[in-house]
Design a protein around this motif. Structure first.
Motif, PDB file in Angstrom:
ATOM      1  N   LYS A  44       0.815  -1.220   0.000  1.00  0.00           N
ATOM      2  CA  LYS A  44       0.000   0.000   0.000  1.00  0.00           C
ATOM      3  C   LYS A  44       0.846   1.267   0.000  1.00  0.00           C
ATOM      4  O   LYS A  44       0.310   2.368  -0.110  1.00  0.00           O
ATOM      5  CB  LYS A  44      -0.929   0.001   1.208  1.00  0.00           C
ATOM      6  CG  LYS A  44      -1.957  -1.102   1.158  1.00  0.00           C
ATOM      7  CD  LYS A  44      -2.779  -1.139   2.418  1.00  0.00           C
ATOM      8  CE  LYS A  44      -3.773  -2.274   2.290  1.00  0.00           C
ATOM      9  NZ  LYS A  44      -4.036  -2.953   3.506  1.00  0.00           N
ATOM     10  N   ARG A 100      -0.459   6.470   6.541  1.00  0.00           N
ATOM     11  CA  ARG A 100      -1.560   6.267   5.598  1.00  0.00           C
ATOM     12  C   ARG A 100      -1.753   4.781   5.295  1.00  0.00           C
ATOM     13  O   ARG A 100      -2.868   4.263   5.340  1.00  0.00           O
ATOM     14  CB  ARG A 100      -1.304   7.049   4.298  1.00  0.00           C
ATOM     15  CG  ARG A 100      -2.466   7.008   3.312  1.00  0.00           C
ATOM     16  CD  ARG A 100      -2.058   7.541   1.948  1.00  0.00           C
ATOM     17  NE  ARG A 100      -1.039   6.724   1.299  1.00  0.00           N
ATOM     18  CZ  ARG A 100      -1.267   5.537   0.733  1.00  0.00           C
ATOM     19  NH1 ARG A 100      -2.466   5.015   0.753  1.00  0.00           N
ATOM     20  NH2 ARG A 100      -0.285   4.868   0.159  1.00  0.00           N
ATOM     21  N   LYS A 149      -3.038   2.747   8.395  1.00  0.00           N
ATOM     22  CA  LYS A 149      -4.450   3.024   8.684  1.00  0.00           C
ATOM     23  C   LYS A 149      -5.382   2.300   7.714  1.00  0.00           C
ATOM     24  O   LYS A 149      -6.513   1.995   8.069  1.00  0.00           O
ATOM     25  CB  LYS A 149      -4.719   4.525   8.663  1.00  0.00           C
ATOM     26  CG  LYS A 149      -4.252   5.234   9.903  1.00  0.00           C
ATOM     27  CD  LYS A 149      -4.642   6.687   9.900  1.00  0.00           C
ATOM     28  CE  LYS A 149      -4.252   7.370  11.209  1.00  0.00           C
ATOM     29  NZ  LYS A 149      -4.638   8.773  11.233  1.00  0.00           N
ATOM     30  N   LYS A 150      -4.926   2.018   6.501  1.00  0.00           N
ATOM     31  CA  LYS A 150      -5.740   1.314   5.515  1.00  0.00           C
ATOM     32  C   LYS A 150      -5.729  -0.197   5.715  1.00  0.00           C
ATOM     33  O   LYS A 150      -6.469  -0.914   5.060  1.00  0.00           O
ATOM     34  CB  LYS A 150      -5.224   1.605   4.099  1.00  0.00           C
ATOM     35  CG  LYS A 150      -5.509   2.990   3.605  1.00  0.00           C
ATOM     36  CD  LYS A 150      -4.854   3.167   2.260  1.00  0.00           C
ATOM     37  CE  LYS A 150      -5.807   3.686   1.236  1.00  0.00           C
ATOM     38  NZ  LYS A 150      -5.168   3.789  -0.088  1.00  0.00           N
ATOM     39  N   THR A 151      -4.890  -0.696   6.603  1.00  0.00           N
ATOM     40  CA  THR A 151      -4.704  -2.133   6.788  1.00  0.00           C
ATOM     41  C   THR A 151      -5.620  -2.673   7.884  1.00  0.00           C
ATOM     42  O   THR A 151      -5.793  -2.060   8.921  1.00  0.00           O
ATOM     43  CB  THR A 151      -3.229  -2.433   7.145  1.00  0.00           C
ATOM     44  OG1 THR A 151      -2.395  -1.892   6.133  1.00  0.00           O
ATOM     45  CG2 THR A 151      -2.982  -3.918   7.268  1.00  0.00           C
TER      46      THR A 151
END
Length: 137
Positions: free
Chosen positions: A59, A106, A109-111
């Protein structure tokens, strides 16, 4: 008979020692950031990113500023994970700058994470992660 240390000096040393003791006992020495008391550090089953660290690394887009300045190194973050395995917050413990710190936050936080488990119950947990930045060849 001459006194080597005055009573005033002894009083001041005791006062400083008392203040230091109270400060240390109030914080208990285990909180890095205010407000993180509700998150466990040691649990029976630690949380882990679903898909492993590779899921986070995939990511990440290497920041243009880091490429221009040839910035490489590790970004160390403390991840606050709730009972559902979602990331509540991410704090940079040691960063390298040039946009790498922000990119790490970033991506983390998306994981989605598997939650920490203690005594058979999902619990809020703190997890330390290090993300390596190396300029692609």
């Amino acid at each position: 008979m001459k006194t080597l240390i005055s009573f005033r000096t002894i009083y001041m040393l005791l006062l400083v020692a008392s203040i230091l003791f109270l400060t240390i006992s109030e914080t208990k020495g285990n909180n890095i950031y205010p407000g993180d008391e509700a998150y466990a550090i040691a649990v029976e089953k630690a949380p882990a990113p679903i898909g492993g660290l590779e899921a986070i690394v995939k990511k990440i887009t290497y920041p243009d500023m880091a490429i221009k300045t040839r910035t490489e190194g590790k970004v160390y973050v403390l991840v606050f994970i709730n009972e559902n395995g979602e990331v509540d917050d991410v704090k940079v413990v040691k960063g390298i700058g040039a946009g790498c710190d922000e990119e790490t936050i970033r991506a983390v936080k998306k994981t989605k994470f598997s939650p920490g488990v203690d005594k058979g119950v999902n619990v809020k947990t703190k997890l330390a992660i290090a993300i390596q930045f190396k300029i692609p060849s």
